[in-house]
Design a protein around this motif. Structure first.
Motif, PDB file in Angstrom:
ATOM      1  N   PHE A 263       0.736  -0.599  -0.153  1.00 56.03           N
ATOM      2  CA  PHE A 263       0.297  -0.216   0.284  1.00 56.03           C
ATOM      3  C   PHE A 263       0.978   1.795  -0.111  1.00 56.03           C
ATOM      4  CE2 PHE A 263      -2.411  -3.045   1.970  1.00 56.03           C
ATOM      5  CZ  PHE A 263      -3.843  -2.823   1.053  1.00 56.03           C
ATOM      6  N   PHE A 264       0.992   1.948  -0.859  1.00 59.00           N
ATOM      7  CA  PHE A 264       1.368   3.300  -0.942  1.00 59.00           C
ATOM      8  C   PHE A 264       0.234   4.558  -0.648  1.00 59.00           C
ATOM      9  CE2 PHE A 264       3.000   0.717  -3.891  1.00 59.00           C
ATOM     10  CZ  PHE A 264       4.400   0.073  -3.854  1.00 59.00           C
ATOM     11  N   ARG A 265       1.220   5.334   0.120  1.00 57.80           N
ATOM     12  CA  ARG A 265       0.109   6.404   0.368  1.00 57.80           C
ATOM     13  C   ARG A 265       1.270   7.591   0.161  1.00 57.80           C
ATOM     14  NH1 ARG A 265      -0.358   9.295   6.881  1.00 57.80           N
ATOM     15  NH2 ARG A 265      -1.900  10.813   6.058  1.00 57.80           N
ATOM     16  N   GLY A 266       0.694   8.523  -0.707  1.00 51.49           N
ATOM     17  CA  GLY A 266       1.652   9.648  -1.509  1.00 51.49           C
ATOM     18  C   GLY A 266       2.366   9.206  -1.923  1.00 51.49           C
ATOM     19  N   SER A 267       3.720   9.987  -1.969  1.00 54.02           N
ATOM     20  CA  SER A 267       4.291   8.913  -3.139  1.00 54.02           C
ATOM     21  C   SER A 267       5.801   8.646  -2.383  1.00 54.02           C
ATOM     22  CB  SER A 267       5.325   9.863  -4.702  1.00 54.02           C
ATOM     23  OG  SER A 267       5.131  10.728  -3.132  1.00 54.02           O
ATOM     24  N   ARG A 268       6.209   8.604  -1.232  1.00 56.88           N
ATOM     25  CA  ARG A 268       7.510   7.860  -0.859  1.00 56.88           C
ATOM     26  C   ARG A 268       6.341   6.969   0.162  1.00 56.88           C
ATOM     27  NH1 ARG A 268      10.707  13.709   0.616  1.00 56.88           N
ATOM     28  NH2 ARG A 268      10.787  14.180  -1.411  1.00 56.88           N
ATOM     29  N   THR A 269       5.869   6.452   1.067  1.00 51.19           N
ATOM     30  CA  THR A 269       6.026   5.734   2.071  1.00 51.19           C
ATOM     31  C   THR A 269       4.743   4.508   1.470  1.00 51.19           C
ATOM     32  OG1 THR A 269       3.584   6.557   2.559  1.00 51.19           O
ATOM     33  CG2 THR A 269       5.789   7.410   3.951  1.00 51.19           C
ATOM     34  N   CYS A 270       5.610   3.686   2.260  1.00 48.78           N
ATOM     35  CA  CYS A 270       5.121   2.348   1.642  1.00 48.78           C
ATOM     36  C   CYS A 270       4.953   1.123   2.714  1.00 48.78           C
ATOM     37  CB  CYS A 270       5.719   1.716  -0.099  1.00 48.78           C
ATOM     38  SG  CYS A 270       6.087  -0.019  -0.134  1.00 48.78           S
ATOM     39  N   THR A 271       3.977   0.899   3.004  1.00 50.78           N
ATOM     40  CA  THR A 271       3.673  -0.565   3.950  1.00 50.78           C
ATOM     41  C   THR A 271       3.240  -1.799   3.341  1.00 50.78           C
ATOM     42  OG1 THR A 271       1.533   0.447   4.595  1.00 50.78           O
ATOM     43  CG2 THR A 271       3.235   1.453   5.628  1.00 50.78           C
ATOM     44  N   ALA A 272       3.545  -3.026   3.835  1.00 51.58           N
ATOM     45  CA  ALA A 272       3.081  -3.881   3.170  1.00 51.58           C
ATOM     46  C   ALA A 272       1.731  -4.324   4.247  1.00 51.58           C
ATOM     47  CB  ALA A 272       4.063  -5.474   3.647  1.00 51.58           C
ATOM     48  N   SER A 273       0.599  -5.071   3.434  1.00 48.57           N
ATOM     49  CA  SER A 273      -0.363  -5.575   3.806  1.00 48.57           C
ATOM     50  C   SER A 273      -0.162  -6.780   4.302  1.00 48.57           C
ATOM     51  CB  SER A 273      -1.239  -6.312   2.176  1.00 48.57           C
ATOM     52  OG  SER A 273      -2.170  -6.483   2.668  1.00 48.57           O
ATOM     53  N   PRO A 274      -1.168  -6.580   5.295  1.00 48.93           N
ATOM     54  CA  PRO A 274      -0.881  -8.332   7.012  1.00 48.93           C
ATOM     55  C   PRO A 274      -0.986  -9.063   6.059  1.00 48.93           C
ATOM     56  CG  PRO A 274      -1.605  -5.926   8.069  1.00 48.93           C
ATOM     57  CD  PRO A 274      -1.492  -5.744   6.316  1.00 48.93           C
ATOM     58  N   ALA A 275      -2.370  -9.426   5.285  1.00 48.52           N
ATOM     59  CA  ALA A 275      -2.241 -10.770   4.764  1.00 48.52           C
ATOM     60  C   ALA A 275      -1.463 -11.324   3.547  1.00 48.52           C
ATOM     61  CB  ALA A 275      -3.799 -10.332   3.852  1.00 48.52           C
ATOM     62  N   ALA A 276      -0.657 -10.194   3.277  1.00 50.88           N
ATOM     63  CA  ALA A 276       0.563 -10.829   1.965  1.00 50.88           C
ATOM     64  C   ALA A 276       1.456 -11.229   2.488  1.00 50.88           C
ATOM     65  CB  ALA A 276       0.693  -9.468   1.427  1.00 50.88           C
ATOM     66  N   ILE A 277       1.920 -10.480   4.049  1.00 47.06           N
ATOM     67  CA  ILE A 277       2.524 -10.208   5.029  1.00 47.06           C
ATOM     68  C   ILE A 277       2.602 -12.336   5.536  1.00 47.06           C
ATOM     69  CG2 ILE A 277       4.277 -10.386   6.566  1.00 47.06           C
ATOM     70  CD1 ILE A 277       4.643  -8.810   4.557  1.00 47.06           C
ATOM     71  N   TYR A 278       1.165 -12.405   5.947  1.00 51.74           N
ATOM     72  CA  TYR A 278       0.923 -14.013   6.872  1.00 51.74           C
ATOM     73  C   TYR A 278       1.240 -14.643   5.949  1.00 51.74           C
ATOM     74  CZ  TYR A 278      -0.876 -10.497  10.481  1.00 51.74           C
ATOM     75  OH  TYR A 278      -0.525  -9.994  11.393  1.00 51.74           O
ATOM     76  N   GLY A 279       0.628 -15.101   4.238  1.00 49.10           N
ATOM     77  CA  GLY A 279       0.573 -15.787   3.339  1.00 49.10           C
ATOM     78  C   GLY A 279       1.936 -16.226   2.972  1.00 49.10           C
ATOM     79  N   LEU A 280       3.161 -15.051   2.680  1.00 49.81           N
ATOM     80  CA  LEU A 280       4.952 -15.415   2.301  1.00 49.81           C
ATOM     81  C   LEU A 280       4.782 -15.988   3.436  1.00 49.81           C
ATOM     82  CD1 LEU A 280       5.115 -11.616   1.013  1.00 49.81           C
ATOM     83  CD2 LEU A 280       5.272 -14.138  -0.420  1.00 49.81           C
ATOM     84  N   LEU A 281       4.621 -16.124   4.726  1.00 51.88           N
ATOM     85  CA  LEU A 281       5.537 -15.936   5.979  1.00 51.88           C
ATOM     86  C   LEU A 281       4.943 -17.768   6.306  1.00 51.88           C
ATOM     87  CD1 LEU A 281       4.963 -13.874   8.683  1.00 51.88           C
ATOM     88  CD2 LEU A 281       6.852 -14.003   7.458  1.00 51.88           C
ATOM     89  N   LEU A 282       3.703 -17.880   5.950  1.00 53.03           N
ATOM     90  CA  LEU A 282       3.051 -20.179   5.752  1.00 53.03           C
ATOM     91  C   LEU A 282       4.101 -20.473   4.868  1.00 53.03           C
ATOM     92  CD1 LEU A 282       0.858 -21.212   6.875  1.00 53.03           C
ATOM     93  CD2 LEU A 282      -0.752 -20.446   4.618  1.00 53.03           C
ATOM     94  N   LEU A 283       4.400 -19.361   3.065  1.00 54.43           N
ATOM     95  CA  LEU A 283       4.654 -20.521   1.866  1.00 54.43           C
ATOM     96  C   LEU A 283       6.195 -20.957   2.460  1.00 54.43           C
ATOM     97  CD1 LEU A 283       4.513 -21.266  -0.861  1.00 54.43           C
ATOM     98  CD2 LEU A 283       5.311 -18.892  -1.218  1.00 54.43           C
ATOM     99  N   ALA A 284       7.016 -19.621   2.782  1.00 50.07           N
ATOM    100  CA  ALA A 284       8.047 -19.913   3.971  1.00 50.07           C
ATOM    101  C   ALA A 284       8.231 -20.930   4.409  1.00 50.07           C
ATOM    102  CB  ALA A 284       8.586 -18.981   4.004  1.00 50.07           C
ATOM    103  N   ALA A 285       7.030 -21.185   5.202  1.00 49.15           N
ATOM    104  CA  ALA A 285       7.168 -22.233   6.716  1.00 49.15           C
ATOM    105  C   ALA A 285       7.061 -23.687   5.656  1.00 49.15           C
ATOM    106  CB  ALA A 285       6.459 -22.098   8.087  1.00 49.15           C
ATOM    107  N   LEU A 286       6.419 -23.508   4.874  1.00 50.84           N
ATOM    108  CA  LEU A 286       5.887 -24.797   3.925  1.00 50.84           C
ATOM    109  C   LEU A 286       7.116 -24.841   3.640  1.00 50.84           C
ATOM    110  CD1 LEU A 286       2.320 -24.000   3.337  1.00 50.84           C
ATOM    111  CD2 LEU A 286       3.049 -26.078   4.579  1.00 50.84           C
TER     112      LEU A 286
END
Length: 75
Positions: A17-40
């Motif tokens: 998610f981008f706010r304006g043009s400088r800050t960026c935060t990751a979506s929590p669902a995407a992070i959980y999915g990537l962590l689950l994929l890595a764990a698998l």
């Protein structure tokens, strides 16, 4: 009781998610999915441990896509 949500100028690219043009935060669902994929992939979690919950999510997946589909159809 309704909660007021402040207006923001967030834009989404799916994973971030981008706010304006400088800050960026990751979506929590995407992070959980990537962590689950890595764990698998690293065999930290056995697929049998999450089989029941994944089958339930696959069963209700059409319902989860209903609202976005109706929104796209309206526009």
């Amino acid at each position: 009781m309704e909660r007021e949500v402040p207006e923001t100028n967030y834009t989404s690219t799916g994973l971030f998610f981008f706010r304006g043009s400088r800050t960026c935060t990751a979506s929590p669902a995407a992070i959980y999915g990537l962590l689950l994929l890595a764990a698998l992939c690293l065999q930290v979690i056995n697929p049998e441990q999450i089989k029941e919950s994944t089958q339930w999510l696959i069963t209700v997946m059409p319902i989860l896509f209903m609202a976005p589909t109706v929104n796209l159809a309206e526009h």
